[in-house]
Design a protein around this motif. Structure first.
Motif: not given
Length: 509
Positions: A188-191, A102-107
């Motif tokens: 931010l932490p990478a996805v 449910g977290a947002l993507h780094p973008v």
């Protein structure tokens, strides 16, 4: 009734990968846009309609496609892309960026932290353009990155961000916080993105034969080989050829035209090739503008500014060089420099190939020397030779995303200080992209000097009789065209030559 297509898979079902599963459509008009299907049929309303012509970017989505090298992902304008062109591909919208927890993507998180959204209407499009940039820099596609992900990549340069966002307009932010977000997303932490999983998902959707989609008497043909394209074109000479849809799409969304049957070039493997032989670069008619300019810029770095200023990245990701040539617009940005370089166009029909100088293709306003059953197969561009100097210039009211008032291109070959050959071509100065033959004749065989130049400049009033319109007056077009020839001389004169990197601040990516 449409003529039956040879060797077709006429199952009349569009299949593409969407939201983790194969999505099938069989009751949509061939000219229904991807955006219409998203918003009206699927009620997936994150993507917005702002302009319906590929200018504002509010509708930006990312398309995934299987290629010989794996999968490619690229941003496009969903408002002008027809739904059947998605067959065999993957579609990603802003709704896909939410993480499993449910977290947002780094973008998205970067846009929040940097206050990159105000009214919010344009935000989904900006997010998708930034996601496209993020994917290019996430370690699985960009050589400069490590496998650790985006945080291990080189910092994004401002030019990278400007190019990625060139197709997105915002009336609220002034863009600075969005640019800040583009820098922040890599901190931010990478996805990561699993390209192998996407390739496996796309594999069952790949067709071995031509796809034919029919709906209420209208047919959409998507041949996979050149032979199939020749056959279906011969059987349906009145059908509309569709490449990138960056112009044809507007015929539907703005002019409400009925296109009739459509032949789509995007799946023809032979048209997506770039080859080099015998001192020429041959670019297939299906090669996208961005890929074509990337290859051409290796040989002609002087094209770097034109590459950046040709529409926007989503338009260049969809449109093709062959389509720009076949369109034949007098204000198209590619034909002038192609003509100046002595390019040839390769036409194909049932009788085989027909090759001609590009300038010979254009007979009059939107009239071309093409038979009803012919199509553009490729464009051949001579590679640079010793003593050649080349420039192209674009004049428009805006730097990004604007149609030229005047587009000029010059190629000169000097033997010492003597002009052994010169080719001058302009767009926006006549009913077709046109050479300045009288001006060329006055310069050929003469010294490349200011006095000779001024005599030749005066002849441009005989070469062209430009019109006045919403973009520029006839007087402005003539004066600036003459001045661009003077600029070319200043940059290439023998006594004080300027390097291309001194003239042009843009560097080929």
């Amino acid at each position: 009734m449409p003529t039956p297509a040879p060797h077709s898979t006429a199952d009349s079902v569009i299949r593409f990968y969407y939201r983790g599963e194969i999505h099938a459509v069989d009751q949509a008009a061939p000219t229904r846009t991807i955006l219409q299907h998203l918003r009206e049929d699927l009620h997936c309303t994150g993507s917005k309609e702002g302009c319906a012509e590929g200018d504002c970017g509010a509708c930006t989505v990312v398309i995934g496609e299987q290629t010989a090298d794996g999968v490619t992902l690229k941003s496009v304008n969903s408002c002008i892309q027809f739904l059947p062109t998605l067959d065999g591909k993957a579609l990603y919208t802003v709704e896909d960026l939410k993480q499993d927890d449910g977290a947002l993507h780094p973008v998205q998180q970067a846009m929040v932290e940097c206050h990159g959204s105000q009214c919010g209407f344009c935000t989904p499009g900006f997010v998708m353009s930034l996601w496209d940039l993020y994917l290019k820099n996430d370690g699985s596609q960009a050589p400069a990155c490590s496998a650790a992900g985006a945080s291990a990549c080189r910092p994004l340069q401002r030019k990278d961000i400007d190019i990625a966002l060139s197709g997105n307009l915002c009336r609220c932010t002034g863009y600075r916080p969005i640019i800040d977000a583009a820098h922040r997303m890599g901190e931010l932490p990478a996805v990561g993105f699993d390209r192998q999983a996407l390739q496996q998902a796309l594999q069952p959707l790949q067709r071995d034969d031509m796809f034919v989609y029919r709906h209420e008497g209208q047919a959409f043909y998507a041949p996979r080989t050149l032979a199939q394209l020749v056959a279906v074109r011969a059987a349906n000479p009145a059908a509309r050829i569709l490449a990138g849809s960056t112009d044809v799409g507007l015929w539907v969304t703005k002019q409400m035209r009925d296109l009739g049957d459509i032949i789509y070039l995007g799946q023809v493997s032979e048209l997506n090739a770039v080859t080099s032989s015998d001192g020429q670069l041959e670019i297939g008619a299906g090669v996208t503008l961005d890929d074509a300019y990337a290859e051409l810029c290796k040989h002609y770095p002087e094209l770097s500014e034109m590459w950046q200023r040709f529409a926007s990245l989503p338009i260049r990701n969809a449109g093709t060089l062959g389509g720009n040539v076949a369109n034949g617009s007098p204000i198209g940005d590619s034909p002038p420099w192609l003509i100046a370089l002595g390019a040839q166009v390769v036409l194909r029909g049932p009788a085989g190939q027909r090759v001609m100088p590009l300038e010979a293709l254009y007979l009059d306003y939107m009239k071309k020397d093409m038979q009803a059953d012919e199509f553009v197969e490729a464009v051949r561009i001579p590679l640079p030779h010793a003593g050649q100097r080349f420039r192209t210039y674009k004049l428009a009211k805006r730097f990004d995303q604007d149609i030229s008032a005047v587009c000029a291109a010059f190629s000169i070959t000097l033997d010492g200080d003597t002009v052994s050959d010169i080719r001058i071509a302009y767009g926006g100065m006549a009913a077709t992209p046109k050479r300045a033959t009288l001006t060329e004749a006055a310069l050929r065989g003469q010294a490349w000097s200011e006095s000779v130049l001024e005599n030749a400049v005066a002849l441009m009033t005989d070469d062209y009789k430009p019109l006045s319109d919403m973009r520029a007056s006839s007087e402005y077009r003539m004066k600036t065209s003459q001045n661009l020839l003077r600029r070319f001389w200043l940059e290439t004169r023998i006594d004080a030559p300027l390097r291309s990197d001194q003239v042009n601040p843009f560097v080929c990516a």
